[in-house]
Design a protein around this motif. Structure first.
Motif, short mmCIF file in Angstrom:
data_model
loop_
_atom_site.label_atom_id
_atom_site.label_comp_id
_atom_site.label_asym_id
_atom_site.label_seq_id
_atom_site.Cartn_x
_atom_site.Cartn_y
_atom_site.Cartn_z
N TYR A 324 33.99 -6.85 -105.76
CA TYR A 324 33.12 -6.36 -104.89
C TYR A 324 32.64 -7.13 -103.62
CZ TYR A 324 32.45 -3.58 -108.92
OH TYR A 324 32.67 -2.64 -110.18
N PRO A 325 33.87 -7.29 -102.79
CA PRO A 325 33.62 -8.20 -101.70
C PRO A 325 32.32 -7.76 -100.82
CG PRO A 325 35.82 -7.68 -101.80
CD PRO A 325 34.98 -6.60 -102.70
N ASN A 326 31.53 -8.59 -100.36
CA ASN A 326 30.58 -8.51 -99.42
C ASN A 326 29.32 -7.59 -99.83
OD1 ASN A 326 31.87 -9.88 -97.23
ND2 ASN A 326 33.13 -8.02 -96.82
N CYS A 327 29.28 -7.68 -101.18
CA CYS A 327 28.04 -6.95 -101.79
C CYS A 327 27.02 -8.08 -102.13
CB CYS A 327 28.63 -6.34 -103.13
SG CYS A 327 28.57 -7.48 -104.73
N SER A 328 25.79 -7.49 -102.31
CA SER A 328 24.69 -8.39 -102.47
C SER A 328 24.44 -8.37 -104.01
CB SER A 328 23.17 -7.60 -102.14
OG SER A 328 23.12 -6.35 -102.81
N PHE A 329 23.49 -9.39 -104.46
CA PHE A 329 23.49 -9.55 -106.03
C PHE A 329 22.86 -8.30 -106.71
CE2 PHE A 329 21.61 -10.81 -109.80
CZ PHE A 329 22.54 -11.57 -110.45
N ARG A 330 21.90 -7.67 -105.91
CA ARG A 330 21.25 -6.55 -106.47
C ARG A 330 22.21 -5.03 -106.54
NH1 ARG A 330 16.87 -3.91 -108.57
NH2 ARG A 330 15.42 -4.98 -107.09
N ILE A 331 23.15 -5.18 -105.73
CA ILE A 331 24.46 -4.16 -105.86
C ILE A 331 25.35 -4.47 -107.17
CG2 ILE A 331 26.63 -3.30 -105.10
CD1 ILE A 331 25.12 -3.32 -102.33
N LEU A 332 25.57 -5.92 -107.40
CA LEU A 332 26.00 -6.27 -108.57
C LEU A 332 25.54 -6.08 -109.85
CD1 LEU A 332 29.14 -7.95 -108.82
CD2 LEU A 332 27.58 -9.87 -109.29
N PHE A 333 24.26 -6.34 -109.64
CA PHE A 333 23.40 -6.07 -110.88
C PHE A 333 23.27 -4.48 -111.09
CE2 PHE A 333 19.33 -4.72 -112.49
CZ PHE A 333 19.23 -5.39 -113.66
N ASP A 334 23.27 -3.83 -110.29
CA ASP A 334 23.36 -2.29 -110.63
C ASP A 334 24.57 -1.99 -111.14
OD1 ASP A 334 20.80 -2.19 -109.68
OD2 ASP A 334 21.36 -1.35 -107.60
N LYS A 335 25.89 -2.39 -110.70
CA LYS A 335 27.03 -1.93 -111.34
C LYS A 335 27.20 -2.50 -112.92
CE LYS A 335 29.68 -1.71 -106.74
NZ LYS A 335 29.79 -0.43 -106.92
N ALA A 336 26.81 -3.62 -112.99
CA ALA A 336 26.77 -3.89 -114.21
C ALA A 336 25.79 -3.23 -115.16
CB ALA A 336 26.18 -5.66 -114.50
N ASP A 337 24.62 -3.01 -114.61
CA ASP A 337 23.73 -2.02 -115.41
C ASP A 337 24.30 -0.79 -115.65
OD1 ASP A 337 20.96 -1.80 -116.60
OD2 ASP A 337 20.88 -0.29 -114.75
N ARG A 338 25.09 -0.05 -114.80
CA ARG A 338 25.60 1.13 -114.80
C ARG A 338 26.82 1.03 -116.12
NH1 ARG A 338 27.68 1.72 -110.17
NH2 ARG A 338 25.45 2.50 -109.12
#
Length: 352
Positions: A324-338
């Motif tokens: 996920y290029p240029n994503c924030s850690f919040r977005i990365l966490f949300d994807k992992a949580d999903r």
């Protein structure tokens, strides 16, 4: 009480600093007073000896006007701080009184030496006057030496007082430094306690969420893995909270052992955990998940059937920043949580 003590110590430290400044200033002043004293003592001694030589030359009929002029220059320099010999005027009452007497008698001695030239020494009191003048010169030298010694004594006392002052200052500063270190340690312990989950010893939700505001965490490849512990509510409701707490502690220990020590593991919520693995690829995240699965299977096999033991079961999901290029850690966490939620719904890894 401690605040009052700290205030008192701070006031004492300020006073000691002021005292030290006064002591150092006094020492500099005394050293300035002492400067040139040795030269004065030396030339006062020269006057004493050279005068006797001048008298002897007059007695044998070899009067030396240059020597008399030389002595005039010295005694005037001692009195008036002038002349080519760079003599200083000593600020001492006894010395100045003795010097005045010597100067006055020097004029008498000079007249007597000139009489010797005219009438011969036997017709004068040159020897008696010379001896008396020699004693006066002695008194002047002794007065200069006493003055020098008194100044040196004062300087020694000032040095001792300054050393004591500095020693006490150092002790106070060391004590305050130790107190500051102790306070930092206590603050660190309080901070650690504030960010530590008491049941597992892992960082708590507040510490986990710091990654959401840390822009540097995404500078390098990073994997976020989210875990949800299964069966916690049922264990609490049917077997009691102590069993539920043990279930949480067991999973926390297994998770911490599966993730490299240099990487982050925290308890995000009641039954939620997260791991942050730096410099990680998708394969690294999968390897950690696989290691955890094996450890959990082995743990359950060894403890299954023992008392009120509840098998450890969980769902997990992960996301890697390289996907996920240029994503924030919040977005990365949300994807992992999903992904974790999808795993939980499909029972892909573990179910009760």
């Amino acid at each position: 009480m401690k605040k009052r003590i700290r205030t008192f110590v701070a006031v004492v430290q300020s006073i000691l600093i002021i005292v030290m400044m006064v002591l150092v200033s006094s020492m500099i002043y005394q050293i300035n007073c002492l400067q040139g004293t040795a030269r004065v003592i030396n030339y006062a001694g020269i006057v004493r000896g050279a005068t006797q030589r001048a008298v002897k030359l007059e007695i044998v009929g070899q009067g030396n006007d240059e020597l008399i002029l030389y002595l005039d220059e010295i005694v005037n320099g001692l009195k008036n701080e002038s002349g080519k010999h760079k003599l200083v005027k000593l600020d001492d009452e006894t010395y100045q009184r003795d010097l005045d007497v010597q100067l006055e008698y020097w004029q008498i001695l000079k007249k007597e030496m000139y009489r010797v030239r005219e009438e011969g020494y036997k017709a004068t009191d040159i020897v008696e006057i010379s001896e008396k003048y020699f004693q006066m010169a002695d008194d002047t030298v002794y007065a200069a030496e006493d003055y020098s010694e008194s100044i040196a004594t004062i300087i020694r006392y000032l040095e001792i007082a300054t050393a004591v002052d500095i020693t006490v200052l150092i002790i106070i500063m060391l004590a305050r430094s130790l107190e500051a270190v102790s306070m930092r340690r206590r603050n660190h312990q309080l901070e650690q306690k504030a960010y530590t989950d008491q049941h597992t010893g892992l960082p708590n939700k507040g510490k986990c969420e710091e990654f959401f505001y840390d822009a540097d965490v995404m500078n390098k490849p990073v994997a976020c893995i989210v875990f949800d512990l299964n069966g916690l509510k049922e264990a609490n409701d049917t077997l009691g909270h102590s069993v539920g707490d043990q279930l949480i502690a067991n999973f926390a220990r297994l998770l911490r052992n599966a993730v490299p020590p240099s990487d982050f593991v925290g308890r995000y919520g009641g039954d939620e955990f997260m791991a942050v693995v730096r410099n990680a690829s998708k394969e690294d995240a999968e390897a950690i998940v696989e290691r955890l699965r094996k450890d959990v299977d082995e743990f359950n096999r060894l403890h299954h059937g023992g008392g009120q033991f509840v098998d450890v079961s969980y769902a997990c999901g992960w996301a890697v920043s390289t996907d996920y290029p240029n994503c924030s850690f919040r977005i990365l966490f949300d994807k992992a949580d999903r992904n974790m939620y999808e795993d939980k719904m499909t029972n892909r890894h573990r179910t009760d």
